[in-house]
Motif scaffolding. Structure first.
Motif, PDB file in Angstrom:
ATOM      1  N   GLN A  57       0.826  -1.203   0.000  1.00  0.00           N
ATOM      2  CA  GLN A  57       0.000   0.000   0.000  1.00  0.00           C
ATOM      3  C   GLN A  57       0.861   1.255   0.000  1.00  0.00           C
ATOM      4  O   GLN A  57       0.574   2.208  -0.741  1.00  0.00           O
ATOM      5  N   MET A  58       1.899   1.279   0.810  1.00  0.00           N
ATOM      6  CA  MET A  58       2.765   2.459   0.851  1.00  0.00           C
ATOM      7  C   MET A  58       3.590   2.586  -0.425  1.00  0.00           C
ATOM      8  O   MET A  58       3.895   3.699  -0.863  1.00  0.00           O
ATOM      9  N   PHE A  59       3.952   1.456  -1.016  1.00  0.00           N
ATOM     10  CA  PHE A  59       4.708   1.486  -2.276  1.00  0.00           C
ATOM     11  C   PHE A  59       3.856   2.059  -3.396  1.00  0.00           C
ATOM     12  O   PHE A  59       4.357   2.780  -4.260  1.00  0.00           O
ATOM     13  N   GLY A  60       2.567   1.741  -3.380  1.00  0.00           N
ATOM     14  CA  GLY A  60       1.640   2.282  -4.375  1.00  0.00           C
ATOM     15  C   GLY A  60       1.386   1.331  -5.515  1.00  0.00           C
ATOM     16  O   GLY A  60       2.340   0.837  -6.141  1.00  0.00           O
ATOM     17  N   GLY A 178      11.326  -0.260  -1.883  1.00  0.00           N
ATOM     18  CA  GLY A 178      10.683  -0.246  -0.578  1.00  0.00           C
ATOM     19  C   GLY A 178      10.986  -1.504   0.208  1.00  0.00           C
ATOM     20  O   GLY A 178      11.251  -2.561  -0.368  1.00  0.00           O
ATOM     21  N   TYR A 179      10.955  -1.379   1.521  1.00  0.00           N
ATOM     22  CA  TYR A 179      11.126  -2.572   2.359  1.00  0.00           C
ATOM     23  C   TYR A 179      10.409  -2.394   3.695  1.00  0.00           C
ATOM     24  O   TYR A 179      10.143  -1.272   4.144  1.00  0.00           O
ATOM     25  N   LYS A 180      10.112  -3.528   4.312  1.00  0.00           N
ATOM     26  CA  LYS A 180       9.525  -3.559   5.645  1.00  0.00           C
ATOM     27  C   LYS A 180      10.381  -4.450   6.519  1.00  0.00           C
ATOM     28  O   LYS A 180      10.790  -5.539   6.111  1.00  0.00           O
ATOM     29  N   ILE A 181      10.657  -3.983   7.731  1.00  0.00           N
ATOM     30  CA  ILE A 181      11.384  -4.808   8.701  1.00  0.00           C
ATOM     31  C   ILE A 181      10.383  -5.797   9.311  1.00  0.00           C
ATOM     32  O   ILE A 181       9.478  -5.396  10.043  1.00  0.00           O
ATOM     33  N   ILE A 201       9.900   3.705   1.980  1.00  0.00           N
ATOM     34  CA  ILE A 201       9.746   3.755   0.527  1.00  0.00           C
ATOM     35  C   ILE A 201      10.663   4.854  -0.017  1.00  0.00           C
ATOM     36  O   ILE A 201      10.694   5.972   0.512  1.00  0.00           O
ATOM     37  N   PHE A 202      11.392   4.513  -1.082  1.00  0.00           N
ATOM     38  CA  PHE A 202      12.337   5.441  -1.685  1.00  0.00           C
ATOM     39  C   PHE A 202      12.125   5.515  -3.198  1.00  0.00           C
ATOM     40  O   PHE A 202      11.514   4.629  -3.803  1.00  0.00           O
ATOM     41  N   LYS A 203      12.667   6.573  -3.778  1.00  0.00           N
ATOM     42  CA  LYS A 203      12.806   6.656  -5.227  1.00  0.00           C
ATOM     43  C   LYS A 203      14.234   7.085  -5.515  1.00  0.00           C
ATOM     44  O   LYS A 203      14.941   7.587  -4.624  1.00  0.00           O
TER      45      LYS A 203
END
Length: 222
Positions: A57-60, A178-181, A201-203
């Motif tokens: 969801q946060m990644f889009g 993006g990643y989740k711990i 989340i990064f670009k």
């Protein structure tokens, strides 16, 4: 078995063998010496079931490239990350828009259908890491790679991760990561690390993860 019966049976076996060879030859194009291609489907996990929902969801959804025919990703490139979204608020994490001083190096190899070998390292690391396989989805020149990893960092975390982009001759355009711990494997986790369940989340800060030759076998973990 009498001689006549043996002779009749031998003729029957020879006829069967000739028919079999003829049927195999008909499967190949005239003048084509390649092998017969068999259907070789892959059973890979669906990205929506494999990765955590909050990470996706946060990644889009617009940044996830769906499809079972991703482009062949066989290149080396480098990304410089800018924070796009976080599950933590400052001062517990950098604010959105912060550009990380750490560069991240990527290499795909042995891409076959929807799996590949993936080498990665950061500019802070001495050795690179091999993940095999990572999964890919996508279409045309757009792809998304997704996987789990266990970085050799403080607390020994487990990450669910993905990144996306569009292949170009200069590198990966519109690169997102993006990643989740998921958890920490160490029994004692220092308070200085980000808590489990944190999402980042990064670009790429200029929109292009540039193609660059960086990999050498001497960089592999001993």
């Amino acid at each position: 078995m009498k001689y006549g019966e043996k002779k009749h049976r031998s003729k029957g076996l020879l006829t069967f063998a000739l028919l079999l060879l003829a049927s195999l030859s008909s499967c190949l194009k005239e003048g084509d010496s390649s092998s017969i291609l068999l259907n070789d489907p892959q059973d890979i996990p669906l990205i929506t079931e494999y990765l955590p929902e909050d990470l996706l969801q946060m990644f889009g959804e617009d940044n996830v490239h769906f499809g079972d025919q991703p482009p062949v990703v066989d290149l080396e490139f480098v990304s410089n990350h800018e924070y796009v979204a976080l599950s933590l608020e400052p001062p517990f994490a950098p604010p959105v828009g912060t550009i990380s001083p750490i560069k991240h190096y990527h290499k795909f190899n042995q891409h076959y259908l929807q799996t590949a070998d993936y080498y990665s390292m950061s500019s802070e690391e001495t050795y690179c890491h091999l993940l095999s396989p990572v999964y890919l989805t996508g279409h045309d020149d757009c792809f998304t790679a997704y996987y789990y990893e266990e970085p050799n960092t403080t607390g020994k975390p487990v990450h669910a991760a993905l990144f996306s982009g569009r292949l170009t001759s200069a590198g990966v355009r519109d690169f997102m990561y993006g990643y989740k711990i998921i958890r920490y494997n160490d029994s004692i986790v220092p308070p200085t690390v980000y808590p489990a369940n944190s999402v980042f989340i990064f670009k790429d800060h200029d929109g292009l993860a540039e193609k660059v030759t960086w990999f050498d076998e001497s960089l592999l973990e001993p």
